[in-house]
Write an enzyme that holds these catalytic residues in place. Structure first.
Site, PDB file in Angstrom:
ATOM      1  N   VAL A   6       0.621  -9.382  -5.028  1.00 30.14           N
ATOM      2  CA  VAL A   6       1.709  -8.936  -5.322  1.00 30.14           C
ATOM      3  C   VAL A   6       1.677  -7.750  -4.371  1.00 30.14           C
ATOM      4  O   VAL A   6       0.541  -7.421  -4.291  1.00 30.14           O
ATOM      5  CB  VAL A   6       1.924  -7.932  -6.812  1.00 30.14           C
ATOM      6  CG1 VAL A   6       2.611  -9.090  -7.929  1.00 30.14           C
ATOM      7  CG2 VAL A   6       0.374  -7.244  -7.112  1.00 30.14           C
ATOM      8  N   SER A   7       2.476  -6.382  -4.232  1.00 31.06           N
ATOM      9  CA  SER A   7       2.167  -5.481  -3.506  1.00 31.06           C
ATOM     10  C   SER A   7       1.717  -4.242  -3.869  1.00 31.06           C
ATOM     11  O   SER A   7       1.633  -4.129  -5.174  1.00 31.06           O
ATOM     12  CB  SER A   7       3.132  -4.862  -2.342  1.00 31.06           C
ATOM     13  OG  SER A   7       4.206  -4.688  -3.130  1.00 31.06           O
TER      14      SER A   7
END
Length: 226
Positions: free
Chosen positions: A10-11
């Site tokens: 996930v960013s």
């Protein structure tokens, strides 16, 4: 029993939103693994983008996969979506080449890429062909631009065609390997220099210096908002 590395990412923005996407990615991989009778070893990078392959858990996963087949305890890597692994066609193509050289599978569930199957290999080969075509087109445009600049009396430095995935792998190897061992490992993995030649210790040293200089410039630019 086949054991696959399940890679989740996930960013920073997604992480800020309560880890949005991790559960969905894990569920998708678990369903696919159950359908194929696979065990899964999980690797998770949180708060990191896919602009580069230089992510701690991804590099740890790739290092685990790079062990010789007879000594390896995992059979490949699986992601729910390709963009969890890479947003660059060139980088993904580089990963596919590594997988082919070391005989491990790559699975991107959303695109139907599963190199452990004949159909999946076909899809992967098409993607690699497109990446190679794109690279050649860019090379032709770069060459034309340099020739035009030369005719106008301008000097243009050589533009490296080294895939980012190869550069990331080189830097990851240099963290634990000597120059000579890094060159040997890159050659063993079927990775070549920007001019499609084999690696030497001297070449590794030169490329490493350029890569680190470039990253320092990029980091300084980000810090100053440039």
């Amino acid at each position: 029993m086949t054991t696959m590395i399940g890679y989740l990412r996930v960013s920073t923005e997604e992480q800020a939103n309560s880890g949005l996407g991790l559960d969905a990615q894990r569920e998708s991989i678990e369903r696919y693994a159950d359908a194929h009778g696979w065990a899964v070893a999980w690797y998770v990078d949180e708060g990191l983008s896919a602009k580069s392959l230089a992510r701690p858990q991804l590099q740890a996963a790739l290092t685990r996969l790079h062990v010789l087949p007879k000594r390896r305890d995992v059979d490949g890597i699986v992601v729910a979506k390709l963009d969890r692994l890479s947003r660059s066609v060139h980088d993904f193509s580089g990963i596919l080449k590594l997988a082919n050289a070391r005989k491990w599978a790559v699975v991107a569930i959303d695109l139907g890429v599963d190199t452990s199957t004949p159909t999946g290999k076909l899809v992967a080969n098409v993607m690699m062909s497109v990446a190679e075509w794109e690279r050649e087109v860019i090379g032709e445009r770069t060459s034309a631009a340099m020739q035009a600049a030369k005719r106008q009396g301008k000097h243009m430095g050589r533009v490296s065609a080294l895939p980012q995935s190869t550069g990331d792998r080189l830097l990851a190897l240099r963290a634990t390997h000597t120059l000579a061992k890094t060159a040997s490992q890159l050659n063993a993995e079927g990775l070549t220099t920007a001019t499609s030649k084999s690696w030497s210790a001297n070449c590794v040293a030169k490329v490493e210096m350029r890569l680190r200089d470039r990253r320092r410039v990029d980091s300084a630019s980000l810090q100053t908002g440039g």
